[in-house]
Design a protein around this motif. Sequence first.
Motif, short mmCIF file in Angstrom:
data_model
loop_
_atom_site.label_atom_id
_atom_site.label_comp_id
_atom_site.label_asym_id
_atom_site.label_seq_id
_atom_site.Cartn_x
_atom_site.Cartn_y
_atom_site.Cartn_z
N ALA A 1 -4.73 -10.96 -9.00
CA ALA A 1 -5.56 -9.77 -9.12
C ALA A 1 -5.26 -8.99 -10.40
O ALA A 1 -6.08 -8.20 -10.86
N ASP A 2 -4.06 -9.21 -10.97
CA ASP A 2 -3.65 -8.47 -12.17
C ASP A 2 -3.90 -9.26 -13.46
O ASP A 2 -3.57 -8.78 -14.54
N ARG A 3 -4.47 -10.45 -13.37
CA ARG A 3 -4.57 -11.33 -14.54
C ARG A 3 -5.44 -10.74 -15.65
O ARG A 3 -5.11 -10.87 -16.83
N ASP A 4 -6.55 -10.10 -15.31
CA ASP A 4 -7.43 -9.55 -16.35
C ASP A 4 -6.71 -8.46 -17.15
O ASP A 4 -6.79 -8.43 -18.38
N ALA A 5 -6.01 -7.58 -16.46
CA ALA A 5 -5.26 -6.52 -17.14
C ALA A 5 -4.14 -7.12 -17.98
O ALA A 5 -3.84 -6.65 -19.08
N GLU A 6 -3.51 -8.16 -17.45
CA GLU A 6 -2.43 -8.83 -18.17
C GLU A 6 -2.95 -9.50 -19.44
O GLU A 6 -2.33 -9.42 -20.50
N ASP A 7 -4.12 -10.13 -19.33
CA ASP A 7 -4.74 -10.76 -20.50
C ASP A 7 -5.05 -9.72 -21.58
O ASP A 7 -4.79 -9.95 -22.76
N ALA A 8 -5.60 -8.59 -21.15
CA ALA A 8 -5.99 -7.55 -22.10
C ALA A 8 -4.77 -6.97 -22.82
O ALA A 8 -4.80 -6.72 -24.03
N GLU A 9 -3.70 -6.74 -22.09
CA GLU A 9 -2.49 -6.19 -22.68
C GLU A 9 -1.84 -7.18 -23.64
O GLU A 9 -1.38 -6.81 -24.73
N THR A 10 -1.84 -8.45 -23.27
CA THR A 10 -1.29 -9.48 -24.16
C THR A 10 -2.08 -9.55 -25.46
O THR A 10 -1.49 -9.62 -26.55
N GLU A 11 -3.39 -9.49 -25.36
CA GLU A 11 -4.24 -9.53 -26.55
C GLU A 11 -3.99 -8.32 -27.43
O GLU A 11 -3.97 -8.43 -28.66
N ARG A 12 -3.81 -7.16 -26.81
CA ARG A 12 -3.56 -5.94 -27.59
C ARG A 12 -2.24 -6.04 -28.36
O ARG A 12 -2.17 -5.66 -29.53
N LEU A 13 -1.22 -6.58 -27.73
CA LEU A 13 0.09 -6.67 -28.36
C LEU A 13 0.11 -7.66 -29.53
O LEU A 13 0.88 -7.48 -30.47
N THR A 14 -0.73 -8.67 -29.47
CA THR A 14 -0.70 -9.73 -30.49
C THR A 14 -1.88 -9.66 -31.46
O THR A 14 -2.00 -10.51 -32.34
N GLU A 15 -2.72 -8.65 -31.32
CA GLU A 15 -3.95 -8.58 -32.11
C GLU A 15 -3.69 -8.62 -33.61
O GLU A 15 -4.30 -9.41 -34.35
N GLU A 16 -2.79 -7.77 -34.09
CA GLU A 16 -2.52 -7.71 -35.53
C GLU A 16 -1.89 -9.00 -36.04
O GLU A 16 -2.26 -9.52 -37.09
N LEU A 17 -0.93 -9.53 -35.29
CA LEU A 17 -0.24 -10.76 -35.69
C LEU A 17 -1.21 -11.93 -35.72
O LEU A 17 -1.24 -12.70 -36.69
N ASP A 18 -2.00 -12.08 -34.67
CA ASP A 18 -2.94 -13.19 -34.61
C ASP A 18 -3.98 -13.08 -35.71
O ASP A 18 -4.37 -14.10 -36.31
N GLY A 19 -4.43 -11.85 -35.98
CA GLY A 19 -5.44 -11.66 -37.02
C GLY A 19 -4.94 -12.06 -38.38
O GLY A 19 -5.64 -12.74 -39.15
N GLU A 20 -3.70 -11.67 -38.71
CA GLU A 20 -3.16 -12.01 -40.02
C GLU A 20 -2.87 -13.49 -40.14
O GLU A 20 -3.11 -14.10 -41.19
N ARG A 21 -2.38 -14.10 -39.09
CA ARG A 21 -2.09 -15.54 -39.13
C ARG A 21 -3.38 -16.34 -39.28
O ARG A 21 -3.41 -17.37 -39.95
N SER A 22 -4.47 -15.85 -38.65
CA SER A 22 -5.75 -16.54 -38.77
C SER A 22 -6.32 -16.41 -40.17
O SER A 22 -6.90 -17.37 -40.71
#
Length: 272
Positions: free
Chosen positions: A160-181
């Motif tokens: 039941a918490d997976r969607d919130a977990e996915d969103a938080e994970t994406e938020r934490l890695t957004e800048e890193l993933d963007g620069e690596r891409s």
Amino acid sequence: MAEHITDAYVVSVLRPYVRATGPLVDALREKDPFSVLAREAEDPVIDEPRVRDRLLHGLNAMKLPGTAAWTDMDTEARTKWWTGRVGRFTSLLAAVPGIAGAVSDLLPVQDTIGAAGQGLLLCALAGERGHTDVATRVRLIAWVLFERDIPAELAEGRNADRDAEDAETERLTEELDGERSARGKASLKTVARTLWHLGRSLQEIPDELEKRPSGRFYHKAFGLLPGIGMAADYLGERSGLKRVAKRADKWFAAHPAPAPAAGRGDVPPGRD
């Protein structure tokens, strides 16, 4: 407040944190800083074969992630590398606020970055030991840093918490993933920022952060003094990291990996 923080709540904070460490550890381990592997796979940028071969041979002889020498290193040697070289980087970031002396203790900056660095180290060491799943790393961090023995079933989290977990994970890695891409690699500045974001996520359990292994009493005493406070805090964080590594060894001994460690296979940011 500590008694009101349940194991389930700790798991809800640690799961997106652990998943977010995957790209960060990958940036430190998998990305060859000298582009050795890329040069071998693509057209050479150096026309002279002998010069290119000597350069590649010299770089591959260095004990850094992505090189041939790294592949030949055993688990103990890789553990020392993570604890020493990467540990120095995270400890320095955590100690920088100490330059202000006692004033810095009014802010949670050092605990924030220090805890994030310790958790990052644990995830890296887990990868070298063959522990690649999120739940196992959650249990490892909880036991080593927070002195909590989280049941394996609870560490799996709730569907039941997976969607919130996915969103938080994406938020934490957004800048890193963007620069690596965009650039194919992450800058030191972005790595530091991502580490800060990871630490901020752990502020949801502030009482737990106070339990993490830290420096000795004399590190804390000298850390209150302006000017030399940064040096004392740095040594204190380094001391804490060594204790983290020792506690991790005990946990790994009691929880062997299901398959031999391959030194790779970190936690991806996707679903577990």
